[in-house]
Design a protein around this motif. Structure first.
Motif, PDB file in Angstrom:
ATOM      1  N   MET A 170       0.834  -1.205   0.000  1.00 44.73           N
ATOM      2  CA  MET A 170       0.000   0.000   0.000  1.00 44.73           C
ATOM      3  C   MET A 170       0.869   1.256   0.000  1.00 44.73           C
ATOM      4  SD  MET A 170      -3.294  -0.769   2.371  1.00 44.73           S
ATOM      5  CE  MET A 170      -2.802  -2.114   3.414  1.00 44.73           C
ATOM      6  N   GLN A 171       1.948   1.240   0.770  1.00 45.07           N
ATOM      7  CA  GLN A 171       2.841   2.400   0.816  1.00 45.07           C
ATOM      8  C   GLN A 171       3.492   2.621  -0.545  1.00 45.07           C
ATOM      9  OE1 GLN A 171       3.330   4.634   3.485  1.00 45.07           O
ATOM     10  NE2 GLN A 171       4.118   5.753   1.710  1.00 45.07           N
ATOM     11  N   ARG A 172       3.858   1.524  -1.227  1.00 41.80           N
ATOM     12  CA  ARG A 172       4.446   1.641  -2.565  1.00 41.80           C
ATOM     13  C   ARG A 172       3.447   2.298  -3.514  1.00 41.80           C
ATOM     14  NH1 ARG A 172       3.692  -0.910  -7.000  1.00 41.80           N
ATOM     15  NH2 ARG A 172       2.513  -2.596  -6.024  1.00 41.80           N
ATOM     16  N   LEU A 173       2.177   1.903  -3.439  1.00 41.84           N
ATOM     17  CA  LEU A 173       1.153   2.499  -4.300  1.00 41.84           C
ATOM     18  C   LEU A 173       0.970   3.989  -4.004  1.00 41.84           C
ATOM     19  CD1 LEU A 173      -1.498  -0.367  -4.232  1.00 41.84           C
ATOM     20  CD2 LEU A 173       0.019   0.243  -6.136  1.00 41.84           C
ATOM     21  N   VAL A 174       0.978   4.352  -2.727  1.00 39.76           N
ATOM     22  CA  VAL A 174       0.872   5.769  -2.345  1.00 39.76           C
ATOM     23  C   VAL A 174       2.067   6.547  -2.872  1.00 39.76           C
ATOM     24  CG1 VAL A 174       0.904   7.363  -0.385  1.00 39.76           C
ATOM     25  CG2 VAL A 174      -0.599   5.359  -0.340  1.00 39.76           C
ATOM     26  N   ASP A 175       3.260   5.984  -2.718  1.00 45.79           N
ATOM     27  CA  ASP A 175       4.474   6.651  -3.207  1.00 45.79           C
ATOM     28  C   ASP A 175       4.419   6.853  -4.721  1.00 45.79           C
ATOM     29  OD1 ASP A 175       5.388   6.680  -0.599  1.00 45.79           O
ATOM     30  OD2 ASP A 175       6.765   4.976  -0.867  1.00 45.79           O
ATOM     31  N   GLU A 176       3.953   5.830  -5.447  1.00 42.86           N
ATOM     32  CA  GLU A 176       3.831   5.944  -6.901  1.00 42.86           C
ATOM     33  C   GLU A 176       2.823   7.032  -7.272  1.00 42.86           C
ATOM     34  OE1 GLU A 176       2.841   2.172  -8.616  1.00 42.86           O
ATOM     35  OE2 GLU A 176       4.748   1.261  -8.027  1.00 42.86           O
ATOM     36  N   ALA A 177       1.716   7.073  -6.543  1.00 35.51           N
ATOM     37  CA  ALA A 177       0.696   8.086  -6.829  1.00 35.51           C
ATOM     38  C   ALA A 177       1.239   9.486  -6.582  1.00 35.51           C
ATOM     39  CB  ALA A 177      -0.547   7.832  -5.974  1.00 35.51           C
ATOM     40  N   ARG A 178       1.951   9.648  -5.483  1.00 28.70           N
ATOM     41  CA  ARG A 178       2.525  10.967  -5.183  1.00 28.70           C
ATOM     42  C   ARG A 178       3.550  11.374  -6.227  1.00 28.70           C
ATOM     43  NH1 ARG A 178       3.359  10.885   1.366  1.00 28.70           N
ATOM     44  NH2 ARG A 178       1.196  11.386   1.860  1.00 28.70           N
ATOM     45  N   ALA A 179       4.346  10.420  -6.683  1.00 30.02           N
ATOM     46  CA  ALA A 179       5.373  10.720  -7.681  1.00 30.02           C
ATOM     47  C   ALA A 179       4.745  11.078  -9.024  1.00 30.02           C
ATOM     48  CB  ALA A 179       6.318   9.525  -7.843  1.00 30.02           C
ATOM     49  N   GLY A 180       3.512  10.626  -9.246  1.00 29.49           N
ATOM     50  CA  GLY A 180       2.828  10.902 -10.508  1.00 29.49           C
ATOM     51  C   GLY A 180       2.375  12.345 -10.657  1.00 29.49           C
ATOM     52  N   GLY A 181       2.366  13.068  -9.581  1.00 30.02           N
ATOM     53  CA  GLY A 181       1.982  14.475  -9.659  1.00 30.02           C
ATOM     54  C   GLY A 181       0.479  14.667  -9.624  1.00 30.02           C
ATOM     55  N   ILE A 182       0.077  15.909  -9.755  1.00 28.66           N
ATOM     56  CA  ILE A 182      -1.329  16.287  -9.702  1.00 28.66           C
ATOM     57  C   ILE A 182      -1.863  16.398 -11.124  1.00 28.66           C
ATOM     58  CG2 ILE A 182      -2.950  18.099  -9.016  1.00 28.66           C
ATOM     59  CD1 ILE A 182      -1.002  18.723  -6.704  1.00 28.66           C
ATOM     60  N   SER A 183      -3.005  15.782 -11.351  1.00 23.50           N
ATOM     61  CA  SER A 183      -3.625  15.799 -12.671  1.00 23.50           C
ATOM     62  C   SER A 183      -4.415  17.095 -12.852  1.00 23.50           C
ATOM     63  CB  SER A 183      -4.561  14.604 -12.817  1.00 23.50           C
ATOM     64  OG  SER A 183      -5.244  14.666 -14.051  1.00 23.50           O
ATOM     65  N   ASP A 184      -4.477  17.557 -14.088  1.00 24.58           N
ATOM     66  CA  ASP A 184      -5.300  18.728 -14.373  1.00 24.58           C
ATOM     67  C   ASP A 184      -6.693  18.315 -14.859  1.00 24.58           C
ATOM     68  OD1 ASP A 184      -4.479  17.700 -16.788  1.00 24.58           O
ATOM     69  OD2 ASP A 184      -3.862  19.619 -17.649  1.00 24.58           O
ATOM     70  N   ARG A 185      -6.947  16.983 -14.889  1.00 24.24           N
ATOM     71  CA  ARG A 185      -8.264  16.488 -15.299  1.00 24.24           C
ATOM     72  C   ARG A 185      -9.226  16.550 -14.109  1.00 24.24           C
ATOM     73  NH1 ARG A 185      -7.429  10.703 -17.476  1.00 24.24           N
ATOM     74  NH2 ARG A 185      -6.191  10.606 -15.590  1.00 24.24           N
ATOM     75  N   THR A 186     -10.505  16.685 -14.423  1.00 27.06           N
ATOM     76  CA  THR A 186     -11.523  16.670 -13.376  1.00 27.06           C
ATOM     77  C   THR A 186     -11.833  15.223 -13.009  1.00 27.06           C
ATOM     78  OG1 THR A 186     -13.412  16.530 -14.882  1.00 27.06           O
ATOM     79  CG2 THR A 186     -12.571  18.754 -14.356  1.00 27.06           C
ATOM     80  N   THR A 187     -12.483  15.044 -11.865  1.00 25.73           N
ATOM     81  CA  THR A 187     -12.868  13.681 -11.475  1.00 25.73           C
ATOM     82  C   THR A 187     -13.846  13.097 -12.490  1.00 25.73           C
ATOM     83  OG1 THR A 187     -14.556  14.584  -9.990  1.00 25.73           O
ATOM     84  CG2 THR A 187     -12.454  13.955  -8.999  1.00 25.73           C
ATOM     85  N   ASP A 188     -14.716  13.915 -13.055  1.00 21.07           N
ATOM     86  CA  ASP A 188     -15.647  13.419 -14.077  1.00 21.07           C
ATOM     87  C   ASP A 188     -14.889  12.892 -15.295  1.00 21.07           C
ATOM     88  OD1 ASP A 188     -17.901  13.953 -12.575  1.00 21.07           O
ATOM     89  OD2 ASP A 188     -18.261  15.917 -13.511  1.00 21.07           O
ATOM     90  N   GLN A 189     -13.836  13.594 -15.705  1.00 15.56           N
ATOM     91  CA  GLN A 189     -13.040  13.136 -16.842  1.00 15.56           C
ATOM     92  C   GLN A 189     -12.326  11.816 -16.514  1.00 15.56           C
ATOM     93  OE1 GLN A 189     -10.725  16.746 -17.123  1.00 15.56           O
ATOM     94  NE2 GLN A 189     -11.724  17.339 -19.047  1.00 15.56           N
ATOM     95  N   ILE A 190     -11.802  11.731 -15.316  1.00 10.98           N
ATOM     96  CA  ILE A 190     -11.102  10.507 -14.905  1.00 10.98           C
ATOM     97  C   ILE A 190     -12.073   9.331 -14.869  1.00 10.98           C
ATOM     98  CG2 ILE A 190      -9.881   9.379 -13.000  1.00 10.98           C
ATOM     99  CD1 ILE A 190      -8.717  12.233 -12.365  1.00 10.98           C
ATOM    100  N   PHE A 191     -13.248   9.524 -14.258  1.00 14.87           N
ATOM    101  CA  PHE A 191     -14.235   8.450 -14.186  1.00 14.87           C
ATOM    102  C   PHE A 191     -14.722   8.053 -15.576  1.00 14.87           C
ATOM    103  CE2 PHE A 191     -15.033   9.750  -9.632  1.00 14.87           C
ATOM    104  CZ  PHE A 191     -14.495   8.585  -9.106  1.00 14.87           C
ATOM    105  N   ALA A 192     -14.882   9.015 -16.470  1.00 11.59           N
ATOM    106  CA  ALA A 192     -15.310   8.707 -17.836  1.00 11.59           C
ATOM    107  C   ALA A 192     -14.267   7.827 -18.526  1.00 11.59           C
ATOM    108  CB  ALA A 192     -15.542   9.997 -18.626  1.00 11.59           C
ATOM    109  N   GLU A 193     -12.989   8.145 -18.335  1.00 14.96           N
ATOM    110  CA  GLU A 193     -11.926   7.331 -18.924  1.00 14.96           C
ATOM    111  C   GLU A 193     -11.930   5.917 -18.345  1.00 14.96           C
ATOM    112  OE1 GLU A 193      -7.082   6.997 -18.990  1.00 14.96           O
ATOM    113  OE2 GLU A 193      -7.971   8.983 -18.678  1.00 14.96           O
TER     114      GLU A 193
END
Length: 83
Positions: free
Chosen positions: A44-67
């Motif tokens: 779980m910590q590895r997944l959190v670290d990967e997510a943090r390293a990925g940066g902040i998305s400029d997409r909205t949650t609606d766009q992410i859910f649609a994808e």
């Protein structure tokens, strides 16, 4: 709780038993569960670290859910074609 049978080499079996003999764990099963929990937490910590390293998305949650929905539907369609 489900049961699982595992086979260990003699040296590993002795190690597990030693971990219970010193009182740190109530049983061999408790020791194995503790190891699995530790591994799950590390994953779980590895997944959190990967997510943090990925940066902040400029997409909205609606766009992410649609994808995600589009990918799921494509996966289901591909699976249905295979059967």
């Amino acid at each position: 709780m489900a049961a699982m049978k595992i086979t260990l080499p003699d040296q590993m079996k002795a190690w597990v038993e030693a971990q219970t003999d010193d009182g740190r764990h109530a049983s061999s099963s408790a020791y194995i569960r503790a190891l699995i929990r530790k591994d799950q937490i590390a994953n779980m910590q590895r997944l959190v670290d990967e997510a943090r390293a990925g940066g902040i998305s400029d997409r909205t949650t609606d766009q992410i859910f649609a994808e995600v929905r589009e990918r799921a539907l494509a996966h289901i369609a591909a699976r249905d074609l295979e059967s």
